[in-house]
Design a protein around this motif. Structure first.
Motif, PDB file in Angstrom:
ATOM      1  N   ASP A   1       0.821  -1.211   0.000  1.00  0.00           N
ATOM      2  CA  ASP A   1       0.000   0.000   0.000  1.00  0.00           C
ATOM      3  C   ASP A   1       0.860   1.268   0.000  1.00  0.00           C
ATOM      4  N   VAL A   2       2.122   1.163  -0.408  1.00  0.00           N
ATOM      5  CA  VAL A   2       3.030   2.310  -0.507  1.00  0.00           C
ATOM      6  C   VAL A   2       3.494   2.439  -1.952  1.00  0.00           C
ATOM      7  N   ASP A   3       3.336   3.651  -2.519  1.00  0.00           N
ATOM      8  CA  ASP A   3       3.764   3.910  -3.895  1.00  0.00           C
ATOM      9  C   ASP A   3       5.140   4.551  -3.969  1.00  0.00           C
ATOM     10  N   ALA A   4       5.498   5.306  -2.941  1.00  0.00           N
ATOM     11  CA  ALA A   4       6.759   6.040  -2.948  1.00  0.00           C
ATOM     12  C   ALA A   4       7.276   6.162  -1.520  1.00  0.00           C
ATOM     13  N   VAL A   5       8.595   6.215  -1.397  1.00  0.00           N
ATOM     14  CA  VAL A   5       9.184   6.367  -0.067  1.00  0.00           C
ATOM     15  C   VAL A   5       9.973   7.667   0.006  1.00  0.00           C
ATOM     16  N   CYS A   6       9.939   8.257   1.175  1.00  0.00           N
ATOM     17  CA  CYS A   6      10.743   9.425   1.493  1.00  0.00           C
ATOM     18  C   CYS A   6      11.760   8.991   2.535  1.00  0.00           C
ATOM     19  N   ILE A   7      13.046   9.035   2.194  1.00  0.00           N
ATOM     20  CA  ILE A   7      14.108   8.539   3.057  1.00  0.00           C
ATOM     21  C   ILE A   7      14.714   9.717   3.806  1.00  0.00           C
ATOM     22  N   GLY A   8      14.490   9.755   5.104  1.00  0.00           N
ATOM     23  CA  GLY A   8      15.003  10.841   5.932  1.00  0.00           C
ATOM     24  C   GLY A   8      16.003  10.376   6.959  1.00  0.00           C
ATOM     25  N   THR A   9      16.692   9.277   6.671  1.00  0.00           N
ATOM     26  CA  THR A   9      17.671   8.723   7.603  1.00  0.00           C
ATOM     27  C   THR A   9      19.015   9.426   7.449  1.00  0.00           C
ATOM     28  N   TRP A  10      19.986   8.998   8.257  1.00  0.00           N
ATOM     29  CA  TRP A  10      21.360   9.434   8.063  1.00  0.00           C
ATOM     30  C   TRP A  10      21.917   8.816   6.779  1.00  0.00           C
ATOM     31  N   PRO A  11      23.000   9.355   6.231  1.00  0.00           N
ATOM     32  CA  PRO A  11      23.516   8.864   4.940  1.00  0.00           C
ATOM     33  C   PRO A  11      23.884   7.383   4.915  1.00  0.00           C
ATOM     34  N   ASN A  12      24.196   6.795   6.066  1.00  0.00           N
ATOM     35  CA  ASN A  12      24.624   5.392   6.070  1.00  0.00           C
ATOM     36  C   ASN A  12      23.551   4.435   5.560  1.00  0.00           C
ATOM     37  N   MET A  13      22.287   4.854   5.559  1.00  0.00           N
ATOM     38  CA  MET A  13      21.200   3.990   5.108  1.00  0.00           C
ATOM     39  C   MET A  13      20.671   4.346   3.721  1.00  0.00           C
ATOM     40  N   HIS A  14      21.124   5.434   3.154  1.00  0.00           N
ATOM     41  CA  HIS A  14      20.534   5.926   1.904  1.00  0.00           C
ATOM     42  C   HIS A  14      20.636   4.930   0.759  1.00  0.00           C
ATOM     43  N   ALA A  15      21.835   4.390   0.522  1.00  0.00           N
ATOM     44  CA  ALA A  15      22.015   3.479  -0.609  1.00  0.00           C
ATOM     45  C   ALA A  15      21.217   2.198  -0.420  1.00  0.00           C
ATOM     46  N   LYS A  16      21.296   1.631   0.762  1.00  0.00           N
ATOM     47  CA  LYS A  16      20.623   0.356   1.030  1.00  0.00           C
ATOM     48  C   LYS A  16      19.105   0.486   0.834  1.00  0.00           C
ATOM     49  N   ILE A  17      18.532   1.542   1.397  1.00  0.00           N
ATOM     50  CA  ILE A  17      17.076   1.706   1.313  1.00  0.00           C
ATOM     51  C   ILE A  17      16.660   2.071  -0.115  1.00  0.00           C
ATOM     52  N   THR A  18      17.433   2.937  -0.770  1.00  0.00           N
ATOM     53  CA  THR A  18      17.101   3.337  -2.133  1.00  0.00           C
ATOM     54  C   THR A  18      17.060   2.140  -3.067  1.00  0.00           C
ATOM     55  N   VAL A  19      18.087   1.309  -3.027  1.00  0.00           N
ATOM     56  CA  VAL A  19      18.135   0.142  -3.905  1.00  0.00           C
ATOM     57  C   VAL A  19      16.961  -0.786  -3.627  1.00  0.00           C
ATOM     58  N   ALA A  20      16.689  -1.033  -2.350  1.00  0.00           N
ATOM     59  CA  ALA A  20      15.585  -1.927  -1.992  1.00  0.00           C
ATOM     60  C   ALA A  20      14.244  -1.361  -2.450  1.00  0.00           C
ATOM     61  N   ALA A  21      14.054  -0.058  -2.282  1.00  0.00           N
ATOM     62  CA  ALA A  21      12.781   0.558  -2.660  1.00  0.00           C
ATOM     63  C   ALA A  21      12.572   0.513  -4.173  1.00  0.00           C
ATOM     64  N   LEU A  22      13.599   0.836  -4.934  1.00  0.00           N
ATOM     65  CA  LEU A  22      13.475   0.795  -6.392  1.00  0.00           C
ATOM     66  C   LEU A  22      13.176  -0.621  -6.875  1.00  0.00           C
ATOM     67  N   ARG A  23      13.785  -1.608  -6.236  1.00  0.00           N
ATOM     68  CA  ARG A  23      13.572  -2.998  -6.653  1.00  0.00           C
ATOM     69  C   ARG A  23      12.173  -3.492  -6.325  1.00  0.00           C
ATOM     70  N   THR A  24      11.488  -2.830  -5.416  1.00  0.00           N
ATOM     71  CA  THR A  24      10.094  -3.202  -5.130  1.00  0.00           C
ATOM     72  C   THR A  24       9.114  -2.266  -5.833  1.00  0.00           C
ATOM     73  N   GLY A  25       9.624  -1.474  -6.794  1.00  0.00           N
ATOM     74  CA  GLY A  25       8.755  -0.662  -7.632  1.00  0.00           C
ATOM     75  C   GLY A  25       8.293   0.634  -7.031  1.00  0.00           C
ATOM     76  N   LYS A  26       9.075   1.194  -6.102  1.00  0.00           N
ATOM     77  CA  LYS A  26       8.660   2.423  -5.430  1.00  0.00           C
ATOM     78  C   LYS A  26       9.523   3.611  -5.854  1.00  0.00           C
ATOM     79  N   HIS A  27       8.872   4.736  -6.045  1.00  0.00           N
ATOM     80  CA  HIS A  27       9.578   5.979  -6.294  1.00  0.00           C
ATOM     81  C   HIS A  27      10.346   6.371  -5.029  1.00  0.00           C
ATOM     82  N   VAL A  28      11.440   7.124  -5.208  1.00  0.00           N
ATOM     83  CA  VAL A  28      12.311   7.448  -4.075  1.00  0.00           C
ATOM     84  C   VAL A  28      12.614   8.942  -4.021  1.00  0.00           C
ATOM     85  N   LEU A  29      12.354   9.533  -2.873  1.00  0.00           N
ATOM     86  CA  LEU A  29      12.870  10.860  -2.526  1.00  0.00           C
ATOM     87  C   LEU A  29      13.828  10.654  -1.365  1.00  0.00           C
TER      88      LEU A  29
END
Length: 344
Positions: free
Chosen positions: A67-95
């Protein structure tokens, strides 16, 4: 995608609460449906404050939610790459919040993954300070009235790190922030918008004056991210990039960027929010920004417009993020190699 654009928040720090949440909730047809944070308690507090219907136990739960179409990542930089890759692979837009990642390798990974999902929007939060002036400055530079650029001077100084007793923030924790140093990437991104080209080489020096600080739990930790950095760069046309960044300023802080051309120059005083222009040796004159050309914070609206209307991301796409991360990494490499010149 459902008619309502459903946003999942991963990380709910200061900028998320101040900008992203109000920004998304002000857009018709957009709903923030779930939030996760470092602790469930903090996520529940944000959910109550902003009427978010669901709290997730982990960031993975948000990424995997149907039930999520897009994610907004507001974490510290250490999580940005990991979450971005995972979100894109599940079909979600990323900010994704700036700074793009901890280092160039992670930033390039994010860009490479986004290039595999061209139907999805991948956007970074832009450097915000120059937004009111960007269009005007870029137009003046492109018009040629300043003549060829000779120098770009950047100064960002403050005193938040001057006292040894000040606890270490995430920005000084290499595990969380990586090679990001002070405000290097943010200021470099602003200059990129105006001059269009990257420095071709640079030399950097830096110092860590307080080599140990207490962390958030009061434990003493070593500091590996500099308190002060100086950068001397060159562009391909032989113009110079000169920058000073420091957190140990004990006089008045500075926040400005100057462009010196053969016929004139521009000075953006970010502290006062003023743009000044000089030409032919005459005194500076303040540039009045036309209200129709004065940019403003539109991060959330632009993200939604890119999703709904397939508008290209301009502020800020992943390619630009890689460019400022390449600069940041080159500064780190030069400083750690006895001020060696690094070719970008």
């Amino acid at each position: 995608m459902s008619k309502t654009l459903r946003i999942g928040l991963i990380g709910a720090g200061g900028n998320t609460r101040l900008q992203h949440l109000p920004g998304f909730q002000a857009i018709p047809g957009v709903e923030v449906v779930v939030v996760s944070n470092r602790t469930r308690e903090s996520a529940e507090k944000v959910a109550r404050e902003f009427n978010i219907p669901r709290v997730a136990a982990s960031w993975q739960e948000v990424v995997e939610s149907t039930d999520v179409d897009a994610v907004c990542i507001g974490t510290w930089p250490n999580m940005h790459a990991k979450i971005t890759v995972a979100a894109l692979r599940t079909g979600k837009h990323v900010l994704c919040e700036a700074r793009m990642a901890r280092n160039l390798a992670e930033a390039e990974l994010m860009l490479a993954e986004s290039n595999l999902h061209t139907a999805l929007v991948a956007q970074l939060v832009p450097a915000p300070m120059s937004l009111p002036f960007d269009e005007t400055i870029a137009e003046i530079v492109a018009s040629g009235v300043l003549g060829p650029l000779r120098e770009v001077h950047v100064a960002c100084t403050h005193g938040t790190l001057a006292e040894a007793a000040v606890p270490a923030s995430w920005r000084q924790d290499h595990n969380l922030s990586g090679k990001n140093t002070l405000y290097l990437g943010i200021y470099y991104e602003m200059v990129l918008r105006w001059v269009g080209q990257d420095v071709s080489s640079l030399v950097a020096d830096a110092s860590i004056f307080t080599k140990q600080r207490n962390d958030r739990e009061g434990r003493a930790i070593p500091v590996s991210i500099p308190d002060s950095v100086s950068v001397l760069g060159r562009y391909n046309d032989e113009s110079r990039f000169v920058a000073t960044f420091t957190g140990v300023e004990t006089t008045a802080p500075r926040s400005e960027i100057r462009l010196n051309g053969t016929k004139g120059g521009l000075r953006l005083d970010l502290a006062k929010g003023e743009l000044w222009r000089s030409e032919g040796g005459k005194p500076e004159v303040q540039v009045e920004i036309d209200s129709a050309r004065r940019g403003a914070w539109r991060v959330e609206a632009d993200f939604v417009a890119s999703i709904r209307d397939r508008k290209p991301v301009t502020l800020t796409n992943f390619s630009t993020g890689v460019r400022y991360m390449r600069f940041t990494e080159a500064v780190w490499e030069s400083w750690n190699n006895d001020r060696a010149r690094v070719v970008l």
